[in-house]
Motif scaffolding. Sequence first.
Motif, short mmCIF file in Angstrom:
data_model
loop_
_atom_site.label_atom_id
_atom_site.label_comp_id
_atom_site.label_asym_id
_atom_site.label_seq_id
_atom_site.Cartn_x
_atom_site.Cartn_y
_atom_site.Cartn_z
N LEU A 18 -84.59 -3.77 40.26
CA LEU A 18 -84.12 -2.48 39.77
C LEU A 18 -83.50 -2.63 38.37
O LEU A 18 -83.77 -1.84 37.47
N ASN A 21 -86.24 -3.09 35.84
CA ASN A 21 -86.88 -1.83 35.47
C ASN A 21 -86.01 -1.03 34.52
O ASN A 21 -86.52 -0.36 33.62
N THR A 92 -88.55 2.35 43.95
CA THR A 92 -88.75 1.62 42.70
C THR A 92 -89.63 0.40 42.92
O THR A 92 -90.46 0.07 42.07
N ASN A 96 -93.18 -0.30 41.06
CA ASN A 96 -93.41 -1.54 40.33
C ASN A 96 -94.66 -2.24 40.84
O ASN A 96 -95.44 -2.77 40.05
N LYS A 103 -91.55 4.06 35.90
CA LYS A 103 -90.73 3.15 36.72
C LYS A 103 -89.28 3.12 36.26
O LYS A 103 -88.36 3.17 37.07
N ALA A 107 -85.95 4.24 38.31
CA ALA A 107 -84.89 3.26 38.50
C ALA A 107 -83.55 3.83 38.00
O ALA A 107 -82.52 3.68 38.67
N THR A 110 -82.35 6.39 40.48
CA THR A 110 -81.82 5.74 41.68
C THR A 110 -80.41 5.22 41.45
O THR A 110 -79.53 5.40 42.30
#
Length: 138
Positions: A18, A21, A92, A96, A103, A107, A110
Amino acid sequence: DAFKMVGYASIPLQLLLLGGNLMSKKEDKDKADESLHPVLIVGIIVIRLVLLPAAGVSLVVMFQTLGIAPTDPLILFIMLLEMSTPTGISVTMFMNYYDTPGKASVAFMTIVQYIVAIPMMTFLITIYLLMATSTNFD
């Protein structure tokens, strides 16, 4: 024993992915802008952390009035809690894996969801515990 070791390492590795990203968002400034609009991020957070828990509470209350709700307060609490957790990191991970555009934006969304979820989940868990312990199952 090997499964236990893999299990212990999975969450830190997902968090590293994460973070990677999020870092790729910073490095890919020359590509086409694929970032999510802030209104869309706020809308997703409101739906996921406010509207879905409200729908879950209304469903549980409806089940209680119809008499089909579980009699165990723990099951009732878990039913309510499942409706209010933020989007998982696995979204995520899937983006990916399949090399989907956006992406870094997902991320970022999130991470923002998890930050907003800290006070929101504290409030919701308090409400849910009050609901689960104050019901009459006689």
